[in-house]
Design an enzyme around this catalytic site. Structure first.
Site, PDB file in Angstrom:
ATOM      1  N   GLY A   1     -31.796  59.999  22.131  1.00  0.00           N
ATOM      2  CA  GLY A   1     -32.981  60.813  23.049  1.00  0.00           C
ATOM      3  C   GLY A   1     -34.160  61.098  21.974  1.00  0.00           C
TER       4      GLY A   1
ATOM      5  CD  GLN B   1     -39.827  69.376  26.548  1.00  0.00           C
ATOM      6  OE1 GLN B   1     -38.831  69.429  27.333  1.00  0.00           O
ATOM      7  NE2 GLN B   1     -40.597  70.469  26.735  1.00  0.00           N
TER       8      GLN B   1
ATOM      9  CG  ASP C   1     -27.667  51.559  26.677  1.00  0.00           C
ATOM     10  OD1 ASP C   1     -27.188  52.625  26.745  1.00  0.00           O
ATOM     11  OD2 ASP C   1     -27.715  50.735  27.550  1.00  0.00           O
TER      12      ASP C   1
ATOM     13  CE1 TYR D   1     -29.528  67.513  32.458  1.00  0.00           C
ATOM     14  CE2 TYR D   1     -30.264  69.490  33.524  1.00  0.00           C
ATOM     15  CZ  TYR D   1     -29.999  68.705  32.431  1.00  0.00           C
ATOM     16  OH  TYR D   1     -30.560  69.159  31.093  1.00  0.00           O
TER      17      TYR D   1
ATOM     18  CE  LYS E   1     -27.185  68.397  30.135  1.00  0.00           C
ATOM     19  NZ  LYS E   1     -27.248  67.570  28.699  1.00  0.00           N
TER      20      LYS E   1
ATOM     21  CB  ILE F   1     -37.635  73.393  26.141  1.00  0.00           C
ATOM     22  CG1 ILE F   1     -35.891  73.362  26.096  1.00  0.00           C
ATOM     23  CG2 ILE F   1     -38.119  73.196  24.731  1.00  0.00           C
ATOM     24  CD1 ILE F   1     -35.360  74.807  25.424  1.00  0.00           C
TER      25      ILE F   1
END
Ligand code: AKB
Length: 317
Positions: A8, A12, A52, A142, A146, A172
């Site tokens: 990733g 961001q 990937d 999501y 987690k 963030i």
């Protein structure tokens, strides 16, 4: 020197984390990877590769070829995108993290860090000053992913002695790379719109408090937890926070610098997601076990964001 692989890396957090890690550990020791082809404009300060994690052969080969000791698995679909395509969220977040934990186990890597999120909590979690150890019954794809990551990682600590660590990131805020598809993204968008158009329509309603953090603190806590003495860790998944605010409060802070700035509200589907998350977090476990302490509050973050972003966008205020 430890060798670290980050997934990733073009997102961001990944973009800035790779830079911070390379400063500390050396460019060649930090392998930056992403599912898409690396953007052509990237600095040539170390390896940037395409990976990937759903392709286990490619994942294992890369970890062996680059002699990796620590893996930081940041690749994830966020809360908003996850609700649009829950099946893709399952594959990316749950199967992807399973493949990473298995690769770390089979190849015997020293450590793995996979971020969690405030999304791991749910509507039955106490919302104010949410404790580290508390009921977690998330209602988003999501959030469920987690919780899986935290529990599967902690199971591998107990079962295989793996050094798994995780941080429950709040929203963030950063100026370098835009977030994509999250519920807390409004707190980044608002700065771009304030500088460009002096107005912003928030997709979260007035009074929606969420825990937040500025990027320099996010980089600090990520690196500090990786480097923390494992003997001091009683937990493996940690609440971390720096501030908590609602849209009208960040708008008021921006208005101190840009008096013409106006906010309006048009809540969308992300409002319901935000209402199931904590309004503020108790991060005392992180403070006690590895010395976490943030540097930026709302006022300091806003001032720095406006300075950095106005330079980047070439806009005065
Ligand atoms: C999101 O809004 O989905 C993320 C998060 C809080 O994990 N920024």
């Amino acid at each position: 020197m430890k060798r670290i692989l980050v997934t990733g890396s073009y997102g961001q957090i990944g973009t800035e984390l790779v830079g911070a890690l390379r400063k500390k550990y050396g460019g060649e020791n930090v392998v930056a990877t992403g599912r898409k082809k690396p953007p052509a404009i990237l600095k040539k300060d170390g390896p940037y590769l395409q990976l990937d994690v759903l392709d286990t052969n490619q994942l294992h080969a890369m970890l062996v070829d680059y002699d990796i000791d620590i893996m930081i698995h940041n690749a994830s679909l966020l809360s908003g995108t996850g609700e649009k395509d829950p099946q893709l969220a399952y594959r990316t977040n749950i199967e992807g993290s399973y493949n990473v934990l298995e690769a770390v186990r089979i190849l015997g890597l020293d450590q793995v860090m996979i971020p969690s999120s405030i999304a791991a909590f749910g509507p039955s979690t106490p919302r104010e000053n949410t404790p580290n150890d508390v009921i977690m019954r998330p209602t988003t794809a999501y959030g469920v992913s987690k919780v899986f990551i935290e529990l599967w990682g902690e199971y591998y600590v107990k079962r295989y002695g793996m050094d798994f660590r995780s941080l429950r990131y709040p929203g963030i805020i950063s100026s370098e790379t835009l977030p994509g598809g999250g519920t807390t993204d409004y707190a980044v968008e608002i700065f771009y719109e304030a500088l460009k158009n002096k107005r912003y329509t928030s997709f979260l309603d007035k009074g929606t408090y969420l825990p937040m953090m500025y990027m320099p603190d996010c980089l600090k806590c990520t690196i500090d937890l990786i480097e923390a003495d494992v003997g001091r860790l009683k937990h493996r998944s940690f609440n971390i926070t720096a501030m908590s605010f609602a849209p009208e409060e960040i708008a008021a802070e921006i208005k101190k610098h840009i008096p013409e700035f106006e906010i309006s509200y048009e809540p969308d589907f992300r409002q319901q997601i935000a209402e199931t998350w904590p309004a503020s977090l108790d991060d005392s476990a992180a403070r006690q076990e590895w010395g976490w302490k943030p540097d930026y509050d709302l006022a300091a973050m806003t001032k720095d964001m406006l300075e950095k972003l106005s330079k980047k966008l070439g806009v005065d205020y």
